[in-house]
Design a protein around this motif. Structure first.
Motif, PDB file in Angstrom:
ATOM      1  N   SER A 180     -12.343 -36.972  21.258  1.00  0.00           N
ATOM      2  CA  SER A 180     -12.296 -35.800  20.359  1.00  0.00           C
ATOM      3  C   SER A 180     -11.556 -34.615  20.968  1.00  0.00           C
ATOM      4  O   SER A 180     -11.933 -33.468  20.767  1.00  0.00           O
ATOM      5  CB  SER A 180     -13.714 -35.383  19.952  1.00  0.00           C
TER       6      SER A 180
ATOM      7  N   SER B 183      -7.804 -32.811  21.162  1.00  0.00           N
ATOM      8  CA  SER B 183      -6.474 -32.749  20.553  1.00  0.00           C
ATOM      9  C   SER B 183      -5.475 -32.141  21.528  1.00  0.00           C
ATOM     10  O   SER B 183      -5.806 -31.224  22.280  1.00  0.00           O
ATOM     11  CB  SER B 183      -6.520 -31.883  19.290  1.00  0.00           C
TER      12      SER B 183
ATOM     13  N   ARG C 188      -2.164 -39.559  24.045  1.00  0.00           N
ATOM     14  CA  ARG C 188      -2.701 -38.784  22.917  1.00  0.00           C
ATOM     15  C   ARG C 188      -3.886 -39.520  22.286  1.00  0.00           C
ATOM     16  O   ARG C 188      -4.907 -38.917  21.972  1.00  0.00           O
ATOM     17  CB  ARG C 188      -1.575 -38.572  21.892  1.00  0.00           C
ATOM     18  N   GLU C 189      -3.764 -40.846  22.149  1.00  0.00           N
ATOM     19  CA  GLU C 189      -4.847 -41.657  21.565  1.00  0.00           C
ATOM     20  C   GLU C 189      -6.081 -41.680  22.465  1.00  0.00           C
ATOM     21  O   GLU C 189      -7.203 -41.641  21.964  1.00  0.00           O
ATOM     22  CB  GLU C 189      -4.351 -43.086  21.301  1.00  0.00           C
TER      23      GLU C 189
ATOM     24  N   GLU D 218      -2.372 -31.437  20.123  1.00  0.00           N
ATOM     25  CA  GLU D 218      -1.428 -31.117  19.050  1.00  0.00           C
ATOM     26  C   GLU D 218      -0.432 -30.043  19.484  1.00  0.00           C
ATOM     27  O   GLU D 218      -0.821 -29.019  20.030  1.00  0.00           O
ATOM     28  CB  GLU D 218      -2.212 -30.614  17.830  1.00  0.00           C
TER      29      GLU D 218
ATOM     30  N   ALA E 216      -7.798 -38.448  21.950  1.00  0.00           N
ATOM     31  CA  ALA E 216      -8.422 -38.444  20.616  1.00  0.00           C
ATOM     32  C   ALA E 216      -9.728 -39.240  20.611  1.00  0.00           C
ATOM     33  O   ALA E 216     -10.679 -38.861  19.912  1.00  0.00           O
ATOM     34  CB  ALA E 216      -7.452 -39.002  19.576  1.00  0.00           C
TER      35      ALA E 216
END
Length: 162
Positions: free
Chosen positions: A69, A71, A62-63, A73, A66
């Motif tokens: 940019s 997501s 996930r990082e 989610e 990120a």
């Protein structure tokens, strides 16, 4: 034109396949092609699914997304189903073990089942960051594979230029 349905598949659906799902979603969005696609990801195992509820994307994966940019989610691990073979146009695995398990679960061989890096002309696997801990290398592999996959679709005339 019908949507192009793509399912990325790895062992647990918490690292490589969700990274591929969201990288490709980001790419088609940036190219104005998002309306032509349905993109998802799944696992060949149930290791990351407890009482029917999948774990979220692994924090380092996930990082890494990120950092670019992107997501992921709300994504939770789900397991590949036999019926997914009929639902999706492309079932894209990350390594040879995934391919064997996809074939076992779906009861199909070859055809719409391929490894991601096959679209680059390679027989290599996407590096599994669960073991390598190199999420940046995995990200690069997936970006390379997704770009080649989109080029393949364009050459096949499956994407309508926006």
């Amino acid at each position: 034109m019908e949507k192009i349905k793509v399912l990325f598949i790895c062992h647990g659906n918490i690292c490589r396949s969700p990274m591929a799902e969201f990288i490709l979603k980001d790419m088609v969005q940036a190219q104005g092609l998002a309306s032509q696609f349905e993109i998802a990801s799944a696992a060949t195992s149930t290791e990351e699914i407890w009482n029917g509820i999948g774990n979220p994307v692994y924090p380092p994966a996930r990082e890494e997304l990120a950092r670019h940019s992107i997501s992921c989610e709300g994504k939770r691990a789900v397991q590949l189903k036999k019926s997914d073979y009929d639902k999706y146009d492309y079932l894209i695995g990350m390594d040879t073990m995934n391919i064997r398990n996809i074939e076992k679960i779906t009861g199909h061989r070859g055809g719409k089942i391929k490894m991601l890096l096959e679209y680059t002309g390679s027989t290599a696997s996407v590096i599994d960051p669960w073991y390598s801990r190199k999420f940046d290398d995995t990200y690069r592999d997936i970006v390379t594979g997704c770009k080649a996959f989109l080029e393949y679709l364009q050459k096949q005339g499956k994407i309508e230029e926006s």
